[in-house]
Design a protein around this motif. Structure first.
Motif, PDB file in Angstrom:
ATOM      1  N   VAL A   1       0.832  -1.031  -0.031  1.00 39.30           N
ATOM      2  CA  VAL A   1       0.061  -0.004  -0.045  1.00 39.30           C
ATOM      3  C   VAL A   1       0.800   1.249   0.074  1.00 39.30           C
ATOM      4  O   VAL A   1       0.577   2.232  -0.854  1.00 39.30           O
TER       5      VAL A   1
ATOM      6  N   GLN B   1      -1.643   8.553   6.024  1.00 44.76           N
ATOM      7  CA  GLN B   1      -2.311   7.131   5.812  1.00 44.76           C
ATOM      8  C   GLN B   1      -1.896   6.024   6.937  1.00 44.76           C
ATOM      9  O   GLN B   1      -2.780   5.249   7.327  1.00 44.76           O
TER      10      GLN B   1
ATOM     11  N   SER C   1      -4.540   4.097   8.824  1.00 45.14           N
ATOM     12  CA  SER C   1      -4.571   2.794   8.803  1.00 45.14           C
ATOM     13  C   SER C   1      -4.886   2.190  10.070  1.00 45.14           C
ATOM     14  O   SER C   1      -5.540   1.052  10.236  1.00 45.14           O
ATOM     15  N   TYR C   2      -4.325   2.895  10.902  1.00 44.35           N
ATOM     16  CA  TYR C   2      -4.394   2.327  12.540  1.00 44.35           C
ATOM     17  C   TYR C   2      -5.904   2.295  13.022  1.00 44.35           C
ATOM     18  O   TYR C   2      -6.464   1.409  13.356  1.00 44.35           O
TER      19      TYR C   2
ATOM     20  N   ASN D   1      -8.101  -0.516  11.237  1.00 43.35           N
ATOM     21  CA  ASN D   1      -7.874  -1.637  11.841  1.00 43.35           C
ATOM     22  C   ASN D   1      -8.393  -1.892  13.032  1.00 43.35           C
ATOM     23  O   ASN D   1      -8.607  -2.812  13.304  1.00 43.35           O
TER      24      ASN D   1
ATOM     25  N   ASP E   1       0.644  -1.974  11.658  1.00 43.41           N
ATOM     26  CA  ASP E   1       0.360  -2.424  10.176  1.00 43.41           C
ATOM     27  C   ASP E   1       1.599  -2.414   9.518  1.00 43.41           C
ATOM     28  O   ASP E   1       2.569  -1.553   9.314  1.00 43.41           O
TER      29      ASP E   1
ATOM     30  N   ASN F   1       2.571  -2.235   6.748  1.00 43.65           N
ATOM     31  CA  ASN F   1       2.645  -1.464   5.636  1.00 43.65           C
ATOM     32  C   ASN F   1       3.406  -0.107   5.824  1.00 43.65           C
ATOM     33  O   ASN F   1       3.882   0.733   5.103  1.00 43.65           O
TER      34      ASN F   1
END
Length: 430
Positions: free
Chosen positions: A211, A223, A227-228, A231, A358, A360
């Motif tokens: 990603v 991001q 993302s955190y 999730n 994550d 990523n």
């Protein structure tokens, strides 16, 4: 693959990555005291600088507190000139070589004649050291499964403590007998060990989704946050962040007052060096390995509870020193309890924070979590002296132990929501 029980301990500590993390941890620990703490300030005082100037110069190492600001770039790009090594190893090699160059340059500085050059190289070195720390954390998380993270954290901690010993006591001994230039040159040469480990170790496999490769420059910064919370959800995500910030608070809040307390209790500087700085480091190493084995054998959730209670109770051990001042057995007892549980809790927290990241955005998210875990206690430690003056050391230690209560309440709420590494995902809405 199961990592529970004795078989789990052997599998977790037997991975080749454990040895790699030992050497990389050494590389992270070695420059810290030389650039940002005791060894540097001792050198400056030794050549005649006043305390005010020493305090101001210490601010040049602030990069260690701000490493999350450029961590998104470490997640998104390889270092250009070394890109053939891969995203993680290229930044590792660059930062390690820059640390070595900085320490070598500091060996040539004459702070008694002017501090401009010294401050410049402290800035460069602390940036390189902080970058190295971020990449090592990301490398550890990405190179092995979540079930092995506590073991890798333990071997990393062992290497880090060895680095602290050489960057602290080792450099001071060399400076005493050979002078400061040779001490810093020797420390610079020791950075070749982590450089060799970087060249020999394998590059972690990049996440299949990649990603981070597809987002733009601005997205590289926002991001990781998106993302955190994507999730974990907003509510759970916020509670997890507060829990991380509270976890080591009882230990961190007494950090600033520890040195003055030792002196006020009648212990000499030699006592402090022997018990707190030498014996205490080995007690911390023992605690770190105990934490790594405990998580590998019993899982992370129960060990979070044990660690939180242990850190709080270890603060009460200092009451022995207050009750029996100048008694060396009381000093050893308090330092044993404090450092054992510091080491234990540190590894458990690292393993837990690793499970929240994550892959990523490993460097960015972990750097943010580390900053969050350290900042509350650091701020509270700054005003802890006023509390001691208003009450007493004994009252202060009791109150510091009681600050574990919010942590335990948050852990009770999180208990069923914490997923053990390697376990299947929790059902939606759990």
């Amino acid at each position: 693959m199961s990592y529970k029980g004795w078989r789990g301990i052997r599998r977790a500590f037997g991975t080749p990555s454990a040895l790699t993390m030992l050497v990389l941890g050494f590389g992270s620990g070695l420059p810290f005291l030389l650039l940002a703490s005791m060894t540097l300030s001792t050198r400056l005082r030794d050549v005649g600088l006043d305390l005010g100037s020493i305090g101001l110069i210490s601010l040049a190492s602030f990069f260690y507190l701000l490493k999350f600001l450029w961590a998104p770039l470490l997640d998104r790009h390889a270092f250009p000139l070394l890109a053939f090594l891969g995203r993680r190893r290229s930044w590792l090699l660059f930062s390690q070589l820059l640390v070595a160059v900085s320490l070598g340059a500091l060996a040539l500085m004459r702070p008694e004649l002017g501090v401009a050059g010294l401050v410049t190289w402290v800035l460069v070195g602390s940036f390189a050291g902080a970058t190295q720390d971020s990449v090592v954390d990301a490398y550890r998380i990405e190179v092995a499964p979540a079930e092995a993270q506590a073991a890798l954290a333990a071997t990393y901690t062992l290497g880090y403590r060895f680095g602290l010993i050489l960057g602290g006591a080792g450099a001071l001994y060399l400076a005493e007998f050979q002078g400061w230039p040779r001490a810093y040159l020797a420390m610079s040469a020791l950075m070749l060990l982590p450089v060799a480990a970087t060249l020999l170790c394998r590059e972690p496999v990049a996440p299949e989704s990649s990603v981070v490769r597809r987002i733009d420059f601005v997205g590289a910064f926002w991001q990781p946050f998106a993302s955190y919370f994507a999730n974990n959800g907003v509510a759970l995500g916020l509670v997890l962040l507060v829990f991380v910030g509270c976890f080591k608070f009882p230990d961190q809040v007494i950090g600033v007052m520890a040195g003055p307390f030792y002196l006020d209790s009648g212990y000499t500087k030699a006592d402090i060096a022997t018990v707190a700085k030498l014996y205490g480091i080995w007690a911390g190493i023992a605690g770190a390995f105990a934490g790594g084995m405990a998580v590998a054998a019993f899982g992370i959730r129960r060990m979070l509870l044990v660690a939180a209670i242990g850190v709080a109770l270890s603060n009460l051990a200092f009451l022995l020193m207050a009750e029996y001042p100048s008694q060396i057995w009381a000093f050893y007892a308090a330092i044993t309890a404090d450092n054992l549980f510091q080491g234990f809790a540190g590894v458990v927290l690292i393993a837990f924070m690793s499970s929240l990241t994550d892959r990523n955005f490993t460097a960015t998210q972990f750097a943010l979590l580390v900053s969050l875990a350290n900042l509350p206690g650091k701020f509270a430690g700054g005003v802890s002296g006023f509390l001691v003056e208003a009450t007493s050391y004994s009252v202060f230690f009791v109150l510091s132990a009681l600050t574990v209560v919010p942590t335990l309440l948050l852990l009770a709420w999180l208990w069923r929501r914490i997923k053990e590494p390697g376990a299947p995902p929790l059902p939606a809405g759990s």
